[in-house]
Design a protein around this motif. Sequence first.
Motif, PDB file in Angstrom:
ATOM      1  N   LYS A 152      -1.382  11.190   0.379  1.00  0.00           N
ATOM      2  CA  LYS A 152      -0.902  10.342  -0.715  1.00  0.00           C
ATOM      3  C   LYS A 152      -2.048   9.519  -1.283  1.00  0.00           C
ATOM      4  O   LYS A 152      -2.930   9.068  -0.564  1.00  0.00           O
ATOM      5  N   HIS A 153      -2.019   9.320  -2.572  1.00  0.00           N
ATOM      6  CA  HIS A 153      -2.977   8.431  -3.218  1.00  0.00           C
ATOM      7  C   HIS A 153      -2.742   7.027  -2.683  1.00  0.00           C
ATOM      8  O   HIS A 153      -1.588   6.609  -2.489  1.00  0.00           O
ATOM      9  N   PRO A 154      -3.819   6.253  -2.404  1.00  0.00           N
ATOM     10  CA  PRO A 154      -3.651   4.905  -1.826  1.00  0.00           C
ATOM     11  C   PRO A 154      -2.687   4.007  -2.595  1.00  0.00           C
ATOM     12  O   PRO A 154      -1.906   3.274  -1.988  1.00  0.00           O
ATOM     13  N   LYS A 155      -2.694   4.069  -3.934  1.00  0.00           N
ATOM     14  CA  LYS A 155      -1.780   3.219  -4.698  1.00  0.00           C
ATOM     15  C   LYS A 155      -0.336   3.663  -4.508  1.00  0.00           C
ATOM     16  O   LYS A 155       0.574   2.821  -4.400  1.00  0.00           O
ATOM     17  N   SER A 156      -0.103   4.966  -4.444  1.00  0.00           N
ATOM     18  CA  SER A 156       1.246   5.468  -4.200  1.00  0.00           C
ATOM     19  C   SER A 156       1.703   5.098  -2.800  1.00  0.00           C
ATOM     20  O   SER A 156       2.859   4.700  -2.583  1.00  0.00           O
ATOM     21  N   ALA A 157       0.785   5.230  -1.827  1.00  0.00           N
ATOM     22  CA  ALA A 157       1.117   4.904  -0.441  1.00  0.00           C
ATOM     23  C   ALA A 157       1.477   3.429  -0.313  1.00  0.00           C
ATOM     24  O   ALA A 157       2.440   3.070   0.383  1.00  0.00           O
ATOM     25  N   LEU A 158       0.740   2.567  -0.993  1.00  0.00           N
ATOM     26  CA  LEU A 158       1.019   1.133  -0.935  1.00  0.00           C
ATOM     27  C   LEU A 158       2.357   0.812  -1.587  1.00  0.00           C
ATOM     28  O   LEU A 158       3.152   0.015  -1.053  1.00  0.00           O
ATOM     29  N   GLN A 159       2.636   1.429  -2.716  1.00  0.00           N
ATOM     30  CA  GLN A 159       3.907   1.182  -3.399  1.00  0.00           C
ATOM     31  C   GLN A 159       5.088   1.609  -2.525  1.00  0.00           C
ATOM     32  O   GLN A 159       6.088   0.895  -2.422  1.00  0.00           O
TER      33      GLN A 159
END
Length: 221
Positions: A152-159
Amino acid sequence: MKTETVQWLAQFGIEPADRDLWKQALTHGSYGTDEPDYERLEFLGDRVLGIAIADWLYQRNTGSEGTLSQRLNALVSRATCARVARRIGLPEHVRMGKQARDDGGADSDNILGDVMEALLGASFVERGFEATREWVRTIWAVEVEGKAGIAKHPKSALQEWAAGNRRRMPDYEVVDKSGPDHSSRFTVRVSVPNVGAAQATASSKQEAETAAAKKFMERYG
């Protein structure tokens, strides 16, 4: 074109009819003013690689458009092209000026990625799309079989982490921008209320946001 280079291409089933075309694909701008360089063929090869990989992923996967796009972007990235180039032995066949080679140009991701795409462009011009697609499927097999673009892209993972933990969505803020327009540096801070914050600096706002999200997840995720 050197005999060694012709033999190297032969191992992929390629027998150059127009050797000047393939020589151009291997020529960096530093080689000499009288020699056409790879840039035009790189432009073409970039598009050929994109459609070849997109077609391959479409046939292999049942994932969503977003998932396929994420994998495509990873598989055609400059870093992946350079990795493939190194694995197939391309660096020693790149034609460049002595100073550029002494400066490490033959191991530069940027140069190797560009030359790899230029070779695909030359293949398309001389051999057509079908043969070039098969070549891509041969030399990109390790990457496609691997996990490039799956994480997962870090921003997607954080969201997703914030939603799963019933937290407010992350907030990204540019806290500093420095340097001239052609070489700016962005510092971005990402925060989740009642959890914490992290910040990172990169050459673009998007890259800084990604790096900050990665740091946040490493610290709090």
